[in-house]
Design a protein around this motif. Structure first.
Motif, short mmCIF file in Angstrom:
data_model
loop_
_atom_site.label_atom_id
_atom_site.label_comp_id
_atom_site.label_asym_id
_atom_site.label_seq_id
_atom_site.Cartn_x
_atom_site.Cartn_y
_atom_site.Cartn_z
N PRO A 1 127.39 87.37 47.64
CA PRO A 1 127.73 86.06 47.07
C PRO A 1 129.20 85.70 47.26
N VAL A 2 129.45 84.41 47.37
CA VAL A 2 130.82 83.95 47.60
C VAL A 2 131.75 84.37 46.47
N TRP A 3 131.29 84.28 45.22
CA TRP A 3 132.17 84.59 44.10
C TRP A 3 132.58 86.06 44.10
N GLN A 4 131.66 86.95 44.53
CA GLN A 4 132.01 88.36 44.60
C GLN A 4 133.06 88.63 45.67
N LEU A 5 132.90 87.98 46.82
CA LEU A 5 133.88 88.13 47.89
C LEU A 5 135.24 87.60 47.45
N SER A 6 135.22 86.50 46.71
CA SER A 6 136.47 85.91 46.21
C SER A 6 137.19 86.88 45.28
N VAL A 7 136.45 87.51 44.38
CA VAL A 7 137.04 88.48 43.46
C VAL A 7 137.56 89.70 44.21
#
Length: 480
Positions: free
Chosen positions: A145-151
């Motif tokens: 997921p994008v949010w996991q990559l962002s974190v």
């Protein structure tokens, strides 16, 4: 500037600044961990962000080929302002850079205001850049997921910033080499294709520039609007004066960086924009849909144009994210040394890293990331609008500070970097920036961000002025 310890106004000396940087029970000096090659590449690559690869397409779509004028004007403004900043930074290197100089030239309320505004800007840059990086990585790793990559991206760069300033310098060194190499290859390909040396590419640059409504197809107002985009793109050039304070010879490194800013801006930005407007019509939707660099590379029939552009953007985004965390923490550290932020933030590790300032900035950045993903879109947009005109605000503060400090700098000794045509050019910069603010307030497209930025600035200024009055009153009571 009023000094609460003495009840008077402190004289401007390098020694005084060094003493201020060491005050307080939790304060330590920052490490001199940046080498000459780090500072050199920081000065070259610091002004190259994702905005050049993507944002330039939006500026051209807004103003047509005349966006070149916005970049030329913006370049001249940045070069002039950097010269003014260089004069002050070479005379008194400091991790607070222009915030420290505003403190001494205008008053502690001004240093307080612009320091926290600048910190707030870089903290909000983190979720923007982290999301951009995550979107690119997600296209390669669709199962994550994008949010996991962002974190993950934000956490990785936070850890790197906590290790040592040398890590930051080393990462920026290689980021800058990749960015500069990519831009030089892009411009070289553009010159070859536009000159007719590539048989498979047939371009008509004059027709492309003038054949779609002329050079100024949408009038003067959009050019001024595009100026805000270009100023946002250029912001980051001044980071070298912050980073150089952690090198072995700050004044020398800053002097070299400032004197090279002219050719850096001219080559990377003006050269790139010329290639773009001569290759792709300004009204081609590909400029905003896929970004200017990718649109040009596809016209050149370069294989894997999207992959190449995504790689360059990812490097630029990683560089900007790395610099955002570094710059925010150093500005917060500097505010702490000047008693304009909690004193515990000045505590450094054995490696000379202001770890608490790094963690505090990262924590706020993670909260902003959460707002970007979890809160309604208008919430983060409202936060972002409070920094929409920060570039012009920073440049205005630098110009005013230099105009007021110049005589004191000259009196302190020979200047390694001296402002051109002082005070006339500096006064012209102030007038031009003031005029740009007025025009943007009158423009419906940019009114909201300018008003939000100035409103946030006014609130901070009120707090800073109240704080300055309290310190002055306390000092008066102590002298009685």
């Amino acid at each position: 500037m009023f000094d609460a310890a003495t009840g008077g106004y402190a004289e401007l000396t390098v020694d005084a600044i060094d003493q201020r940087a060491d005050t307080g029970p939790n304060s330590r000096r920052l490490a001199d961990g940046l080498k000459q090659r780090h500072v050199v590449m920081l000065s070259i690559g610091g002004s190259i962000g994702a905005g050049l690869f993507v944002g330039s397409g939006h500026a051209i779509a807004e103003a047509g080929p005349a966006a070149l004028l916005a970049y030329v004007f913006g370049s001249l403004l940045v070069v002039t302002v950097m010269r003014m900043l260089g004069e002050m930074a070479c005379a008194m290197p400091d991790s607070g850079s222009f915030s420290t100089y505003a403190d001494k030239a205008i008053g502690s309320w001004a240093g307080f205001t612009i320091g926290w505004m600048y910190w707030w800007f870089w903290v909000l840059v983190v979720p923007l850049e982290a999301t951009a990086a995550a979107n690119i990585l997600n296209s390669w790793l669709p199962d994550v997921p994008v949010w996991q990559l962002s974190v993950l991206v934000t956490a990785a760069l936070t850890i790197a910033n906590l290790a040592s300033v040398k890590n930051y310098g080393e990462m920026e060194f290689w980021f800058a080499i990749i960015k500069v190499t990519g831009i030089l290859i892009f411009i070289g390909c553009g010159i070859a294709a536009l000159s007719g040396f590539v048989p498979t590419v047939h371009l008509t640059p004059w027709q492309t520039v003038t054949g779609h409504g002329g050079f100024i197809p949408r009038g003067i107002a959009p050019i001024i609007g595009a100026l805000l985009t270009t100023m946002f793109t250029f912001l980051g050039t001044e980071v070298v004066t912050i980073a150089a304070a952690e090198s072995e010879n700050p004044a020398r490194e800053i002097g070299r960086a400032i004197t090279s800013v002219v050719w850096r801006i001219s080559l990377f930005y003006i050269g790139s924009i010329l290639v773009i407007i001569c290759t792709v019509p300004w009204n081609d939707p590909e400029l905003t849909r896929m970004g200017a660099y990718q649109a040009v590379l596809q016209r050149f029939h370069i294989p894997y144009a999207k992959l190449i552009t995504d790689g360059l953007i990812l490097v630029a985004v990683g560089s900007c994210l790395n610099s955002a965390l570094y710059t925010a923490s150093r500005m917060m550290y500097s505010l702490g040394t000047r008693k304009q932020a909690p004193g515990f933030l000045t505590r450094t590790t054995g490696n000379g890293v202001p770890a608490r300032a790094v963690m505090a900035s990262s924590l706020v950045a993670f909260v902003a990331c959460g707002a970007n993903y979890l809160a309604p879109k208008y919430v983060f947009d409202a936060l972002l609008s409070t920094t929409g005109a920060i570039a012009l605000l920073v440049y205005l503060v630098i110009a005013v500070s230099q105009l007021r400090l110049h005589k004191r700098l000259v009196a302190a000794g020979p200047l390694k970097v001296k402002m051109w045509l002082h005070p006339f050019l500096g006064a012209l910069v102030v007038l031009l920036i003031g005029g740009a603010f007025v025009v943007m307030v009158l423009s419906e497209d940019h009114r909201r961000e300018v008003v939000a930025t100035l409103g946030c600035c006014a609130a901070l200024a009120a707090v800073g002025y109240w704080r300055q009055r309290q310190l002055k009153a306390r000092a008066t009571r102590m002298t009685r």
